[in-house]
Write a protein that holds these residues in place. Structure first.
Motif, PDB file in Angstrom:
ATOM      1  N   LYS A 116       0.832  -1.208   0.000  1.00 37.10           N
ATOM      2  CA  LYS A 116       0.000   0.000   0.000  1.00 37.10           C
ATOM      3  C   LYS A 116       0.867   1.259   0.000  1.00 37.10           C
ATOM      4  O   LYS A 116       0.576   2.226  -0.716  1.00 37.10           O
ATOM      5  N   ARG A 117       1.923   1.271   0.782  1.00 38.63           N
ATOM      6  CA  ARG A 117       2.809   2.450   0.861  1.00 38.63           C
ATOM      7  C   ARG A 117       3.513   2.672  -0.486  1.00 38.63           C
ATOM      8  O   ARG A 117       3.652   3.809  -0.940  1.00 38.63           O
ATOM      9  N   ILE A 118       3.939   1.595  -1.127  1.00 37.56           N
ATOM     10  CA  ILE A 118       4.567   1.713  -2.451  1.00 37.56           C
ATOM     11  C   ILE A 118       3.556   2.282  -3.447  1.00 37.56           C
ATOM     12  O   ILE A 118       3.895   3.146  -4.261  1.00 37.56           O
ATOM     13  N   GLU A 119       2.316   1.826  -3.369  1.00 34.11           N
ATOM     14  CA  GLU A 119       1.271   2.359  -4.264  1.00 34.11           C
ATOM     15  C   GLU A 119       1.080   3.861  -4.048  1.00 34.11           C
ATOM     16  O   GLU A 119       0.997   4.628  -5.015  1.00 34.11           O
ATOM     17  N   GLN A 120       1.008   4.281  -2.794  1.00 36.73           N
ATOM     18  CA  GLN A 120       0.809   5.704  -2.484  1.00 36.73           C
ATOM     19  C   GLN A 120       1.961   6.555  -3.034  1.00 36.73           C
ATOM     20  O   GLN A 120       1.734   7.612  -3.629  1.00 36.73           O
ATOM     21  N   LEU A 121       3.180   6.101  -2.825  1.00 32.80           N
ATOM     22  CA  LEU A 121       4.352   6.846  -3.318  1.00 32.80           C
ATOM     23  C   LEU A 121       4.395   6.862  -4.845  1.00 32.80           C
ATOM     24  O   LEU A 121       4.787   7.861  -5.451  1.00 32.80           O
ATOM     25  N   THR A 122       3.961   5.780  -5.458  1.00 32.42           N
ATOM     26  CA  THR A 122       3.927   5.695  -6.920  1.00 32.42           C
ATOM     27  C   THR A 122       2.932   6.698  -7.494  1.00 32.42           C
ATOM     28  O   THR A 122       3.227   7.391  -8.479  1.00 32.42           O
ATOM     29  N   SER A 128       4.437  10.088  -7.316  1.00 38.27           N
ATOM     30  CA  SER A 128       5.482  10.219  -8.329  1.00 38.27           C
ATOM     31  C   SER A 128       4.880  10.491  -9.706  1.00 38.27           C
ATOM     32  O   SER A 128       5.347  11.382 -10.433  1.00 38.27           O
ATOM     33  N   ILE A 129       3.855   9.759 -10.061  1.00 38.22           N
ATOM     34  CA  ILE A 129       3.211   9.938 -11.365  1.00 38.22           C
ATOM     35  C   ILE A 129       2.601  11.337 -11.473  1.00 38.22           C
ATOM     36  O   ILE A 129       2.765  12.024 -12.486  1.00 38.22           O
ATOM     37  N   LYS A 130       1.914  11.770 -10.420  1.00 39.31           N
ATOM     38  CA  LYS A 130       1.288  13.098 -10.431  1.00 39.31           C
ATOM     39  C   LYS A 130       2.325  14.208 -10.573  1.00 39.31           C
ATOM     40  O   LYS A 130       2.119  15.173 -11.315  1.00 39.31           O
ATOM     41  N   LEU A 131       3.429  14.093  -9.869  1.00 39.42           N
ATOM     42  CA  LEU A 131       4.479  15.110  -9.978  1.00 39.42           C
ATOM     43  C   LEU A 131       5.078  15.131 -11.382  1.00 39.42           C
ATOM     44  O   LEU A 131       5.311  16.195 -11.950  1.00 39.42           O
ATOM     45  N   ARG A 132       5.316  13.956 -11.935  1.00 41.40           N
ATOM     46  CA  ARG A 132       5.934  13.886 -13.262  1.00 41.40           C
ATOM     47  C   ARG A 132       5.007  14.416 -14.361  1.00 41.40           C
ATOM     48  O   ARG A 132       5.463  14.846 -15.401  1.00 41.40           O
ATOM     49  N   GLN A 133       3.721  14.384 -14.121  1.00 42.12           N
ATOM     50  CA  GLN A 133       2.774  14.938 -15.096  1.00 42.12           C
ATOM     51  C   GLN A 133       2.899  16.460 -15.197  1.00 42.12           C
ATOM     52  O   GLN A 133       2.452  17.047 -16.165  1.00 42.12           O
ATOM     53  N   ILE A 173      10.613  16.040  -6.823  1.00 37.27           N
ATOM     54  CA  ILE A 173      10.661  14.728  -7.478  1.00 37.27           C
ATOM     55  C   ILE A 173      11.857  13.923  -6.976  1.00 37.27           C
ATOM     56  O   ILE A 173      11.731  12.734  -6.674  1.00 37.27           O
ATOM     57  N   LYS A 174      13.021  14.570  -6.860  1.00 35.84           N
ATOM     58  CA  LYS A 174      14.218  13.868  -6.362  1.00 35.84           C
ATOM     59  C   LYS A 174      14.010  13.332  -4.952  1.00 35.84           C
ATOM     60  O   LYS A 174      14.407  12.198  -4.642  1.00 35.84           O
ATOM     61  N   THR A 175      13.393  14.135  -4.101  1.00 38.93           N
ATOM     62  CA  THR A 175      13.136  13.703  -2.719  1.00 38.93           C
ATOM     63  C   THR A 175      12.182  12.515  -2.703  1.00 38.93           C
ATOM     64  O   THR A 175      12.405  11.526  -1.998  1.00 38.93           O
ATOM     65  N   LEU A 176      11.129  12.607  -3.496  1.00 42.88           N
ATOM     66  CA  LEU A 176      10.162  11.513  -3.566  1.00 42.88           C
ATOM     67  C   LEU A 176      10.794  10.254  -4.152  1.00 42.88           C
ATOM     68  O   LEU A 176      10.570   9.143  -3.660  1.00 42.88           O
TER      69      LEU A 176
END
Length: 195
Positions: free
Chosen positions: A34-40, A43-48, A63-66
């Motif tokens: 679940k934690r990996i899903e949340q971080l993913t 990450s996707i939202k920031l990269r958009q 993004i680097k911190t995340l």
């Protein structure tokens, strides 16, 4: 009688403990996924929000911190559970395993090479993800890429361009083997100059 009661209680706890331990282990596993899903998702939202033609220092720092946080979480997960397929942890968490490695440093990417290879051979990683990993690692090591998945923003021409591709005339054959569209279509979809 007292010994029989003590023995019965001991047997009860001995049989109960593995069950509790297994339940706790399953809960820990699910929480990690679940934690990996949340971080993913983050990450996707920031990269958009990325615009390759604009300076976005604050966004890049975030993004680097995340990425570092996700990589740490994924490293611990892989050390504990190994690479898990989409069926085992879901598509989003499986993508998170890959993205954490894909967005890490060259040295870190190299350190995961064996686990990526084993996951690919066991059909636990998508062929196109594997192609992205191989190409990025090659480009980072100043070698021509194999599948034509990596590109950069060329300031001189103010356009996106492919990093060098090995044996360009056969790139579509290699792309097809890993489920990627023809390079011409990929270039058009991403506004990459193909010359």
């Amino acid at each position: 009688m007292k010994h029989l009661l003590t023995l019965s209680i001991s047997i009860f706890f001995i049989t109960l403990f593995p069950s509790y331990s297994q339940d706790q282990s399953d809960n820990d596993f699910k929480e990690e996924v679940k934690r990996i899903e949340q971080l993913t998702i983050k990450s996707i939202k920031l990269r958009q929000q990325i615009n390759p033609e604009a300076e976005q220092e604050a966004l890049n720092d975030e993004i680097k911190t995340l990425d570092a946080t996700l990589l740490k979480k994924v490293t611990l997960f892989l050390n504990e559970y190994g690479w898990k397929s989409k069926k085992e942890i879901g598509e989003l968490a499986n993508m998170g395993l890959f993205l954490a490695i894909q967005h890490s440093s060259t040295e870190e990417m190299e350190s995961f090479k064996d686990i990526i290879e084993r996951a690919y051979e066991a059909d636990k990683i998508e062929e196109n993800s594997y192609a992205l990993y191989i190409d990025r690692l090659k480009v980072r090591n100043d070698l021509p890429q194999i599948f034509g998945t990596q590109y950069y923003f060329d300031e001189k021409s103010a356009s996106l361009r492919f990093n060098e591709i090995e044996d360009f005339k056969n790139v579509n054959k290699r792309r097809k083997k890993v489920g990627l569209a023809k390079i011409e279509k990929y270039a058009k979809q991403n506004n990459i100059a193909l010359d």
